[in-house]
Design an enzyme around this catalytic site. Structure first.
Site, PDB file in Angstrom:
ATOM      1  N   GLY A 233     -13.054 -17.039 -55.428  1.00  0.00           N
ATOM      2  CA  GLY A 233     -14.078 -16.003 -55.269  1.00  0.00           C
ATOM      3  C   GLY A 233     -15.467 -16.609 -55.274  1.00  0.00           C
ATOM      4  O   GLY A 233     -15.729 -17.635 -54.635  1.00  0.00           O
ATOM      5  N   GLY A 235     -16.834 -17.995 -57.742  1.00  0.00           N
ATOM      6  CA  GLY A 235     -16.901 -19.175 -58.605  1.00  0.00           C
ATOM      7  C   GLY A 235     -17.104 -18.887 -60.083  1.00  0.00           C
ATOM      8  O   GLY A 235     -17.429 -19.798 -60.842  1.00  0.00           O
ATOM      9  N   GLY A 236     -16.898 -17.634 -60.510  1.00  0.00           N
ATOM     10  CA  GLY A 236     -17.086 -17.293 -61.925  1.00  0.00           C
ATOM     11  C   GLY A 236     -16.260 -18.195 -62.843  1.00  0.00           C
ATOM     12  O   GLY A 236     -16.809 -18.919 -63.678  1.00  0.00           O
ATOM     13  N   LYS A 237     -14.948 -18.173 -62.658  1.00  0.00           N
ATOM     14  CA  LYS A 237     -14.087 -18.947 -63.568  1.00  0.00           C
ATOM     15  C   LYS A 237     -14.116 -20.433 -63.230  1.00  0.00           C
ATOM     16  O   LYS A 237     -13.923 -21.281 -64.108  1.00  0.00           O
ATOM     17  CB  LYS A 237     -12.668 -18.410 -63.533  1.00  0.00           C
ATOM     18  CG  LYS A 237     -12.621 -16.979 -64.011  1.00  0.00           C
ATOM     19  CD  LYS A 237     -11.253 -16.425 -64.098  1.00  0.00           C
ATOM     20  CE  LYS A 237     -11.328 -14.924 -64.309  1.00  0.00           C
ATOM     21  NZ  LYS A 237     -11.822 -14.187 -63.112  1.00  0.00           N
ATOM     22  N   CYS A 353      -7.095  -8.977 -63.407  1.00  0.00           N
ATOM     23  CA  CYS A 353      -7.944  -8.043 -64.169  1.00  0.00           C
ATOM     24  C   CYS A 353      -7.341  -6.654 -64.052  1.00  0.00           C
ATOM     25  O   CYS A 353      -7.960  -5.713 -63.555  1.00  0.00           O
ATOM     26  CB  CYS A 353      -9.393  -8.085 -63.696  1.00  0.00           C
ATOM     27  SG  CYS A 353      -9.634  -7.848 -61.947  1.00  0.00           S
TER      28      CYS A 353
HETATM   29  C1  LIG Z   1      -9.879 -11.939 -58.691  1.00  0.00           C
HETATM   30  S1  LIG Z   1     -10.732 -12.496 -57.274  1.00  0.00           S
HETATM   31  C2  LIG Z   1     -11.414 -14.025 -57.794  1.00  0.00           C
HETATM   32  C3  LIG Z   1     -12.486 -13.995 -58.841  1.00  0.00           C
HETATM   33  C4  LIG Z   1     -13.027 -15.372 -59.177  1.00  0.00           C
HETATM   34  N1  LIG Z   1     -11.984 -16.306 -59.521  1.00  0.00           N
HETATM   35  C5  LIG Z   1     -14.047 -15.335 -60.307  1.00  0.00           C
HETATM   36  O1  LIG Z   1     -13.706 -15.692 -61.439  1.00  0.00           O
HETATM   37  O2  LIG Z   1     -15.191 -14.947 -60.040  1.00  0.00           O
HETATM   38  C6  LIG Z   1      -9.398 -13.016 -56.215  1.00  0.00           C
HETATM   39  C7  LIG Z   1      -9.778 -13.837 -55.009  1.00  0.00           C
HETATM   40  O3  LIG Z   1      -8.598 -14.153 -54.287  1.00  0.00           O
HETATM   41  C8  LIG Z   1      -8.973 -14.315 -52.935  1.00  0.00           C
HETATM   42  N2  LIG Z   1      -7.763 -14.269 -52.103  1.00  0.00           N
HETATM   43  C9  LIG Z   1      -7.098 -13.175 -51.649  1.00  0.00           C
HETATM   44  N3  LIG Z   1      -6.043 -13.547 -50.912  1.00  0.00           N
HETATM   45  C10 LIG Z   1      -6.021 -14.905 -50.897  1.00  0.00           C
HETATM   46  C11 LIG Z   1      -5.181 -15.872 -50.286  1.00  0.00           C
HETATM   47  N4  LIG Z   1      -4.115 -15.516 -49.563  1.00  0.00           N
HETATM   48  N5  LIG Z   1      -5.484 -17.183 -50.464  1.00  0.00           N
HETATM   49  C12 LIG Z   1      -6.553 -17.549 -51.190  1.00  0.00           C
HETATM   50  N6  LIG Z   1      -7.378 -16.676 -51.788  1.00  0.00           N
HETATM   51  C13 LIG Z   1      -7.123 -15.369 -51.645  1.00  0.00           C
HETATM   52  C14 LIG Z   1      -9.983 -13.220 -52.702  1.00  0.00           C
HETATM   53  O4  LIG Z   1     -10.821 -13.540 -51.610  1.00  0.00           O
HETATM   54  C15 LIG Z   1     -10.714 -13.169 -54.042  1.00  0.00           C
HETATM   55  O5  LIG Z   1     -11.909 -13.878 -53.991  1.00  0.00           O
END
Ligand SMILES: C[S@@+](CC[C@H](N)C(=O)[O-])C[C@H]1O[C@@H](n2cnc3c(N)ncnc32)[C@H](O)[C@@H]1O
Length: 424
Positions: A233, A235-237, A353
């Site tokens: 996403g 880059g939070g985590k 989440c």
């Molecule tokens: C829960 S969010 C991430 C939040 C982020 N890790 C943070 O802590 O700010 C899930 C992420 O998975 C990505 N995503 C969805 N399908 C995906 C895929 N097939 N491959 C890689 N990333 C994917 C989305 O674009 C999204 O940014």
């Protein structure tokens, strides 16, 4: 912003897109934010009251009229804005959007009356949560869903200590206290725009809920390790993982969205995190060069977001009863793909989440049937009292109404070299 959300845009995108170019000062931006969030959190209740006042269901109104009515009604019923100002401002806005509806909007808002509370949750979700948490628990979840959560910061421990950042914020007049569960967090009350806080431009902290910080903590000691995050996403985590690695080792962040990877790059730059590898790719696809490579893979899977509806109330507008089961498919696919990237002896941290069992416990159970070499491993190290969150060995859940955090599910799965007969 409300019309953009109605058209399908995410609130977290619509908000900065609109406010950044609006040429309004910080206080006006804060008020606009509070009105938009409040209106979305309370939509069901507002519609009930407005339906009674107009003798027509809100679904029958044209979208701009519907949202003007809700925005006005929110101010009248849930804010300290003087009633005459709320009505006059709404009617003035109506003159810009739908001049012919001015009289109707004026009359509807003036005949609005408070009434008995209405659940902020769609009936199916309320029923689901009553079955899981009991009536009182579900009511507590509803109460959480309509109140703005506190702003939580994660201190960038590579640049400052929690104490130093807290002192700097207090010196600028902010009420700050350390987070209850996570070691690197600070809680702020009434902070306003985060970009205006002292230390933001110097990368001393990032905005992150405490439950999201537990994900980084669940990864255990990381100094000098090979770490990969799936679903990076913005880059939070990833920033937290880098900080916990002490900047030593090798770190990769993967996301299928190019704009998000660009945003993650900007986050790393602001925090001063150098040498982070960011890649746009579909993490379900095979990645032969990385198979058996990582000491730790964090899977931050795209989920329903039902554990963060207080922060992202627009989620409730899009969700339907089949959403948890639908999300489960991609969540399991991403976890399976991650199962191949970890070296024997390495660790997967799986997080969502959401507290819905389809997206948490059930995904882990299916994964373990497919990858018997992985076993759940309880977390022991660090400042977090893990027993408090444990729902099964190696599995943790933060409950918003109990813990004062977002609702997260986290699982730790160790690839056991001794059970290595048939991975995948
Ligand atoms: C829960 S969010 C991430 C939040 C982020 N890790 C943070 O802590 O700010 C899930 C992420 O998975 C990505 N995503 C969805 N399908 C995906 C895929 N097939 N491959 C890689 N990333 C994917 C989305 O674009 C999204 O940014």
């Amino acid at each position: 912003m409300l019309l953009a959300v109605e058209a399908g845009e995410m609130l977290q995108d619509a908000l900065p897109r609109t406010l950044d170019g609006a040429g309004i000062d910080a206080r006006e931006a804060a008020l606009a934010t509070e009105l938009v969030y409040g209106t979305l959190r309370r939509t069901r209740e507002l519609d009930e009251r407005l339906g009674a006042a107009t003798h027509r269901p809100m679904g029958a109104q044209r979208p701009p009229v519907r949202w003007l009515l809700r925005l006005g009604a929110y101010q009248l019923l849930f804010s300290r804005i003087p009633p005459h100002a709320a009505v006059n401002e709404t009617v003035a806005l109506c003159a810009r959007w739908v001049p012919s509806a001015r009289g109707f909007v004026n009359a509807a808002l003036r005949s609005l009356r408070p009434g008995p509370g209405v659940s902020a949750l769609p009936p199916w979700l309320r029923q689901r949560w009553v079955s899981r948490y009991g009536r009182l628990g579900a009511e507590a979840m509803e109460a959480w869903a309509v109140v703005a959560p506190p702003l939580t910061l994660r201190v960038n421990r590579l640049r400052a200590s929690r104490q130093e950042v807290a002192e700097r914020l207090r010196a600028a007049g902010h009420a700050v206290r350390p987070t209850s569960w996570a070691g690197d967090g600070l809680r702020l009350l009434g902070a306003g725009r985060v970009q205006a806080l002292p230390g933001w431009a110097d990368g001393l902290f990032a905005v992150q809920d405490e439950a999201a910080m537990l994900v980084g903590e669940a990864a255990g000691p990381l100094a000098g390790r090979r770490v990969l995050e799936v679903g990076t996403g913005r880059g939070g985590k990833l920033g937290h993982l880098y900080e916990r690695m002490g900047g030593a080792g090798e770190i990769w962040g993967v996301d299928s969205s190019e704009p998000r990877i660009r945003a993650a790059q900007a986050t790393m730059t602001r925090l001063g995190h150098r040498g982070v590898n960011l890649v746009v790719r579909d993490a379900r696809e095979p990645w032969p060069e990385r198979e058996g490579w990582a000491d730790c893979v964090v899977v931050d899977a795209p989920c329903t977001g039902l554990g963060v509806i207080a922060r992202r109330p627009d989620i409730l507008r899009r969700i339907d009863p089949r959403a948890p089961a639908r999300h489960r498919v991609l969540e399991l696919e991403l976890l399976q793909a991650a199962g191949r990237l970890v070296r024997p002896g390495g660790l997967i941290v799986y997080a969502v989440c959401s507290l819905e069992p389809e997206e948490g416990e059930s995904v882990v159970a299916s994964f373990r049937r497919l990858f018997p070499a992985y076993r759940p491993e309880p977390a022991r190290e660090g400042p977090v009292p893990w027993e408090h969150f444990e729902v099964a060995p190696g599995q943790y859940a933060s409950l918003p109404y109990r813990d004062g955090t977002d609702g997260f599910f986290i699982a730790r799965l160790r690839r056991d070299p001794e059970r290595e007969s048939a991975p995948g």
